[in-house]
Design an enzyme around this catalytic site. Structure first.
Site, PDB file in Angstrom:
ATOM      1  N   GLY A  18       0.828  -1.198   0.000  1.00 53.77           N
ATOM      2  CA  GLY A  18       0.000   0.000   0.000  1.00 53.77           C
ATOM      3  C   GLY A  18       0.859   1.243   0.000  1.00 53.77           C
ATOM      4  O   GLY A  18       2.056   1.195   0.300  1.00 53.77           O
ATOM      5  N   ARG A  21       0.006   6.065   4.268  1.00 51.61           N
ATOM      6  CA  ARG A  21      -1.289   6.305   4.912  1.00 51.61           C
ATOM      7  C   ARG A  21      -2.442   5.565   4.229  1.00 51.61           C
ATOM      8  O   ARG A  21      -3.591   6.011   4.264  1.00 51.61           O
ATOM      9  CB  ARG A  21      -1.605   7.796   4.971  1.00 51.61           C
ATOM     10  CG  ARG A  21      -0.650   8.608   5.818  1.00 51.61           C
ATOM     11  CD  ARG A  21      -0.656   8.116   7.239  1.00 51.61           C
ATOM     12  NE  ARG A  21       0.040   9.024   8.156  1.00 51.61           N
ATOM     13  CZ  ARG A  21       0.327   8.745   9.413  1.00 51.61           C
ATOM     14  NH1 ARG A  21       0.007   7.562   9.905  1.00 51.61           N
ATOM     15  NH2 ARG A  21       0.949   9.613  10.176  1.00 51.61           N
ATOM     16  N   GLY A  23      -3.405   2.575   5.127  1.00 56.45           N
ATOM     17  CA  GLY A  23      -4.042   1.689   6.086  1.00 56.45           C
ATOM     18  C   GLY A  23      -3.452   0.293   6.079  1.00 56.45           C
ATOM     19  O   GLY A  23      -4.003  -0.623   6.698  1.00 56.45           O
ATOM     20  N   HIS A  66       2.192   4.208  16.417  1.00 61.36           N
ATOM     21  CA  HIS A  66       2.087   2.802  16.020  1.00 61.36           C
ATOM     22  C   HIS A  66       2.159   1.907  17.248  1.00 61.36           C
ATOM     23  O   HIS A  66       1.395   0.946  17.381  1.00 61.36           O
ATOM     24  CB  HIS A  66       3.224   2.449  15.051  1.00 61.36           C
ATOM     25  CG  HIS A  66       2.895   2.702  13.618  1.00 61.36           C
ATOM     26  ND1 HIS A  66       2.738   1.688  12.702  1.00 61.36           N
ATOM     27  CD2 HIS A  66       2.697   3.853  12.937  1.00 61.36           C
ATOM     28  CE1 HIS A  66       2.459   2.206  11.515  1.00 61.36           C
ATOM     29  NE2 HIS A  66       2.430   3.517  11.637  1.00 61.36           N
ATOM     30  N   ARG A  69      -1.120   1.753  19.529  1.00 67.19           N
ATOM     31  CA  ARG A  69      -2.333   1.070  19.076  1.00 67.19           C
ATOM     32  C   ARG A  69      -2.194  -0.455  19.079  1.00 67.19           C
ATOM     33  O   ARG A  69      -3.162  -1.167  18.836  1.00 67.19           O
ATOM     34  CB  ARG A  69      -2.737   1.574  17.694  1.00 67.19           C
ATOM     35  CG  ARG A  69      -1.932   1.037  16.546  1.00 67.19           C
ATOM     36  CD  ARG A  69      -2.487   1.531  15.218  1.00 67.19           C
ATOM     37  NE  ARG A  69      -1.752   0.961  14.113  1.00 67.19           N
ATOM     38  CZ  ARG A  69      -1.439   1.635  13.015  1.00 67.19           C
ATOM     39  NH1 ARG A  69      -1.790   2.903  12.883  1.00 67.19           N
ATOM     40  NH2 ARG A  69      -0.778   1.043  12.037  1.00 67.19           N
ATOM     41  N   GLU A  78      12.415  -4.024  18.022  1.00 67.79           N
ATOM     42  CA  GLU A  78      12.915  -2.997  17.109  1.00 67.79           C
ATOM     43  C   GLU A  78      14.246  -3.479  16.550  1.00 67.79           C
ATOM     44  O   GLU A  78      15.202  -3.689  17.298  1.00 67.79           O
ATOM     45  CB  GLU A  78      13.077  -1.665  17.840  1.00 67.79           C
ATOM     46  CG  GLU A  78      11.752  -1.072  18.299  1.00 67.79           C
ATOM     47  CD  GLU A  78      11.900   0.326  18.866  1.00 67.79           C
ATOM     48  OE1 GLU A  78      13.049   0.803  18.992  1.00 67.79           O
ATOM     49  OE2 GLU A  78      10.863   0.936  19.193  1.00 67.79           O
TER      50      GLU A  78
END
Length: 199
Positions: A18, A21, A23, A66, A69, A78
């Site tokens: 994608g 932004r 999604g 990020h 949520r 990480e």
């Protein structure tokens, strides 16, 4: 949209593409949540590839948003290199978010922005091989670079070419490839559907 759980015991490899932004990250997270809820243990490992920069407050805010949520039960790792090695460690469900920042780091570390195309191909080969060998469900979030304007800089064109090549190679080995636009997923490939339900 929450994807249906995949109850197959076989590893599931999903490439989620994608634009910025679009999604795509939220979609991958919904699939991970759905897959983990169908398992007894349901361990989810979130592999974040974005490098923190204390001098870029906006970037730090994006990373933190990020993180906030995600469910607290998820394990966040990480990593800035050795992504193939990370994928070799066992987990029920793994999200890698995203391959664009990982590839940028690979090119940075190799000082390869001015080198010939294909210089970082061995790192891509190792990643593809790790995805093939992955024993759990793996969700790879990656930017779709084919729709953008051709960059005006050589480094921009290099990234576009290398990212597009890596996406194509991963799409070939993944069971599912999903394109997310405005938060809406479009299934481009689903070998599990073609094979029929697993009993």
């Amino acid at each position: 949209m929450t994807a249906r759980p995949d109850r197959s015991p076989k590893p599931l490899r999903v490439l989620v593409l994608g634009g910025t932004r679009s999604g795509k990250s939220a979609y991958a997270e919904s699939v991970a949540q759905s897959c983990s809820s169908s398992l007894e243990r349901g361990r989810v490992r979130y592999v974040a590839t974005g490098r923190r920069d204390p001098n870029d407050a906006d970037w730090q805010d994006r990373i933190d948003a990020h993180r906030r949520r995600r469910p607290h039960a998820w394990e966040t790792t990480e990593i800035f290199e050795s992504l193939p090695a990370t994928l070799s460690a066992e987990a029920d469900v793994t999200i890698v978010d995203d391959l664009g920042t990982w590839l940028t780091g690979v090119i940075d570390d190799g000082d390869a922005w001015t080198l010939p195309r294909g210089t970082v191909a061995p790192e891509g080969d190792a990643l593809v091989d790790a995805v093939v060998r992955c024993t759990g469900t793996v969700l790879l979030v990656s930017p779709e670079v084919g729709w953008g304007v051709i960059p005006s800089t050589r480094s921009g064109r290099l990234f576009q070419d290398e990212m597009g090549s890596l996406n194509g190679r991963l799409a070939a080995v993944c069971d599912r490839v999903v394109l997310v636009v405005a938060g809406l997923p479009l299934m481009l490939k689903d070998t599990r559907e073609q094979a029929g339900p697993t009993r």
